[in-house]
Design an enzyme around this catalytic site. Structure first.
Site, PDB file in Angstrom:
ATOM      1  CG  ASP A  80      -0.206  -0.439   2.477  1.00 36.55           C
ATOM      2  OD1 ASP A  80       0.967  -0.055   2.649  1.00 36.55           O
ATOM      3  OD2 ASP A  80      -0.808  -1.165   3.291  1.00 36.55           O
ATOM      4  CG  ASP A  82       1.184   4.078   4.452  1.00 36.59           C
ATOM      5  OD1 ASP A  82      -0.017   3.898   4.190  1.00 36.59           O
ATOM      6  OD2 ASP A  82       1.892   3.234   5.022  1.00 36.59           O
ATOM      7  CG  ASP A 159       9.036   0.876  12.517  1.00 37.97           C
ATOM      8  OD1 ASP A 159       9.342   1.542  11.508  1.00 37.97           O
ATOM      9  OD2 ASP A 159       8.252  -0.085  12.479  1.00 37.97           O
TER      10      ASP A 159
END
Ligand code: ATP
Ligand code: MG
Length: 462
Positions: A80, A82, A159
């Site tokens: 996907d 983002d 992260d």
């Protein structure tokens, strides 16, 4: 009153300076121009491009970020796309008609294009002045994080360095604040900031580390590895519904076997599947481990062939041995076989949902697969044709194959069911006829062929 405020501010400053130890406020970025990277617009979904251009036209900054940039750099098709922007969610909503705002912990905009959804997030902020909007629990876990900021702040909320690369629609460059590009080239997963602190903030990052390492073929950097070894148990504090979602991503992405090995290596598997871990410790002749490994391997092969895989089948394999062990204990204590298996299944499922919540339809389907196993032993009369009509027959049969390949069921029995499925109606009838001598036994079997089934409860047949 003023004194109290001064003291409070003093402590706030100390906390903030500790928090920001690894988070330079003004991050120095490195910009990789279009000529210095391989991301071309033809690799980006049209919907994502529309969103980026539209935001830019409205005067906002707009970037692709996260997994899609990482995957595009590897030449892979992203799952996907983002988008991040300096527009706040309400401003985003005004730009797109086809837009919905979602999320409580952090508000996001979803822009819909038919079935495709482009997620648009506002830059996340950090820092002292907003600290009342950030909520940590007493283990240091981030509970709420609804603070908007700049791209320089947003980067420290992410992260891994390779997940923190920003593709800028303005000049098609890639912006890198944390050495993500170098790590990407070296195939290294490095947490941004202090690993212990970042794992304490969100222990799910440990699972993400394993997932990305396996999926991308990257290595964890040594500090990250050490921190996982130390902190694996922190995962137990995560709500079981979130762990179930993560476990699905871990085991249904085509790399289940490697993921399983790596999770065990870091002591993370036992947090997700404590009963399974226990059953692995008391394996007999390697059987339990073999069944599970074979199930994971089959699942990966199916995905590689473009076939579907289901969570319930894998979960049934994860917990099968635990159910067997517990049922046998119950039988030793005097429970009859059927009841012992039913009770054991209920107990093992009840224990499992404390770690990874299981939607009801999944746990029901697992039980159906388990319950079907003893029924495969009945090969005479009308039972086989009834069993084959069971909505989960295929899964039950696949499970039987798995057991037979790993020493848990007679291979001849599995072969019989393979033949039976492929046989003509006439052949099927012949295959299920009772042996001659029992045909004479009028009082026994023959009558039972015509008897209506009392109920669908599974029985152990011989
Ligand atoms: P995938 O290919 O599985 O989608 P992804 O990296 O895109 O991988 P997402 O869960 O879609 O993973 O998250 C998008 C981005 O959001 C990540 O790349 C990362 O920058 C950030 N992110 C997601 N989850 C976390 C987390 N728990 N802690 C910090 N950053 C996170
Ligand atoms: Mg993603």
């Amino acid at each position: 009153m003023q004194g109290v405020k001064t003291i409070l501010n003093f402590f706030k400053k100390i906390i903030s300076s500790v928090r920001n130890e690894t988070e330079p406020v003004a991050a120095k970025n490195k910009i990789y121009s279009r000529a210095e990277h391989n991301i071309s617009r033809s690799m980006i979904s049209e919907s994502a491009l529309k969103v980026l251009y539209r935001l830019q036209r409205e005067g906002f900054e707009a970037y692709l970020v996260g997994g899609c940039v990482r995957d595009l750099l590897l030449g892979r098709e992203p799952k996907d796309f983002d988008v991040v922007t300096n527009a706040d969610p309400d401003q985003v909503r005004k730009v797109f008609r086809n837009c919905r705002l979602i999320g409580r912990r952090f508000r996001l905009a979803h822009v819909h294009f038919g079935r495709e959804i482009i997620e648009v997030a506002t830059f996340r902020g950090a820092g002292e002045e907003q600290s009342d909007k950030q909520v940590l629990n007493n283990e240091g876990r981030l509970l709420r994080d609804n603070v908007y900021g700049t791209i320089e702040e947003d980067v420290w909320r992410r992260d891994f360095s390779v997940n923190a690369l920003y593709y800028n629609i303005k000049d098609f460059s890639v912006v890198d604040f944390v050495g993500g590009m170098a790590d990407h080239k070296a195939g290294i997963l490095r947490l941004i900031g202090d690993p212990e602190m970042r794992f304490r903030e969100d222990p799910v990052r440990m699972l993400r580390a394993v997932r990305f390492a396996v999926k991308l073929g990257f290595k964890l950097d040594s500090d990250c590895e050490k921190a996982i070894h130390n902190d694996a148990q922190l995962l137990a504090s995560i709500p079981s519904a979130r762990l179930y979602d993560e476990a699905l991503k871990l085991f249904l992405s085509g790399y289940a076997l490697q993921t399983f090995e790596m999770l065990r290596h870091y002591g993370l598997f036992q947090v997700l599947f404590p009963s399974t871990e226990n059953s692995l410790a008391i394996e007999e002749n390697g059987f339990p481990r073999l069944l599970l490994i074979k199930a994971l391997e089959n699942s990966d092969n199916r995905i590689a062939e473009g076939k579907t895989v289901t969570a319930y089948f894998l979960w049934a394999a994860f917990l099968w041995e635990s159910v067997q062990i517990l049922a046998k204990e119950k039988m030793k204590r005097g429970e009859v076989e059927y009841v012992a298996y039913q009770d054991a299944a209920s107990e093992i499922i009840a224990r499992q949902i404390k770690s990874t919540a299981l939607p009801r339809h999944i746990s029901m389907a697992m039980r159906e697969v388990w319950n079907m196993q003893p029924k495969f032993n009945a090969r005479i009369g009308s039972k086989p044709s009834r069993l084959i009509g069971h909505p989960r027959f295929r899964a039950g049969y696949d499970f039987l194959l798995l057991r037979s390949e790993t020493g848990g069921a007679d291979p001849e029995l599995a072969a019989w069911w393979t033949r039976y499925q492929n046989a003509s109606e006439n052949e099927q009838r012949k295959m299920t006829q009772p042996p001659r001598n029992s045909q004479n036994n009028k009082s026994g079997r023959k009558r039972s062929y015509h008897r209506k089934p009392k109920d669908s409860a599974p029985k152990t047949e011989s």
